[in-house]
Design an enzyme around this catalytic site. Structure first.
Site, short mmCIF file in Angstrom:
data_model
loop_
_atom_site.label_atom_id
_atom_site.label_comp_id
_atom_site.label_asym_id
_atom_site.label_seq_id
_atom_site.Cartn_x
_atom_site.Cartn_y
_atom_site.Cartn_z
N SER A 62 33.82 -10.63 -29.16
CA SER A 62 32.53 -11.32 -29.09
C SER A 62 32.64 -12.84 -29.06
O SER A 62 31.66 -13.52 -28.80
CB SER A 62 31.62 -10.91 -30.25
OG SER A 62 32.09 -11.43 -31.47
N LYS A 99 31.08 -15.72 -35.93
CA LYS A 99 30.05 -16.09 -34.96
C LYS A 99 29.75 -17.58 -35.08
O LYS A 99 30.11 -18.22 -36.06
CB LYS A 99 28.73 -15.33 -35.22
CG LYS A 99 28.80 -13.82 -35.08
CD LYS A 99 28.89 -13.39 -33.64
CE LYS A 99 28.87 -11.89 -33.49
NZ LYS A 99 30.11 -11.21 -33.79
#
Length: 160
Positions: A62, A99
């Site tokens: 990701s 993230k």
């Protein structure tokens, strides 16, 4: 992208210093030996400050557009205040994730992936979020063997 805690970093009493050369061209070759700088310790380069500095192994895809790949080792500082735009290690419930932190003008908190195949995580009031630390450096191995290991043996090999 999941994260696996590897442990805290410890500073050695006498940091091991490596020679560093400035001006290694990524285009045309240059005589880098003429531009040697004083030796540099990796402890000093990544500004390791024990006991708040940890190693975290990244898992997943990701964050690939931020240059973080599965198997990379991230240097994470727990004592650093996270700001919007920082890449963080966060605990969401029982899971750790890597993230980009986004805090909007209306104080909405989102965790952004760096891969269009993944969706942002928009936090609601009931969500349990702990910013575990700020990612300051990424140790990314560039040898063919490491790429093969990370891809499960499916990496393309260069044939000369």
């Amino acid at each position: 992208m999941d994260a696996q805690l590897l442990g805290p970093l410890n500073i050695s009493a006498e940091p091991f210093r490596l020679p560093i050369y400035q001006g290694a061209s990524c285009g045309f070759p240059s005589p880098a030996e003429n531009f040697a700088e004083p030796p540099l310790s990796l402890d000093e380069l990544v500004q390791i400050r024990e006991p708040s500095t940890f190693l975290v192994k990244a898992e997943g895809d990701s964050m690939i557009e931020a240059g973080i790949f599965s198997g990379d080792v991230l240097i994470v500082v727990r004592g650093m205040e996270a700001r919007s735009g920082d890449i963080i290690v966060a605990r969401l419930g029982a899971e750790f994730t890597v993230k980009e932190l986004e805090i909007t003008a209306t104080q909405t908190v989102r965790l952004l992936p760096a891969n269009p195949q993944h969706q942002p995580i928009v936090l609601e009031e009931a969500d349990e979020l702990e910013v575990w630390g700020v990612v300051t450096w990424n140790l990314h191995c560039l040898t063919p063997a490491s790429r093969m290991a990370r891809s499960g043996g499916n990496a393309v090999r260069r044939v000369s």
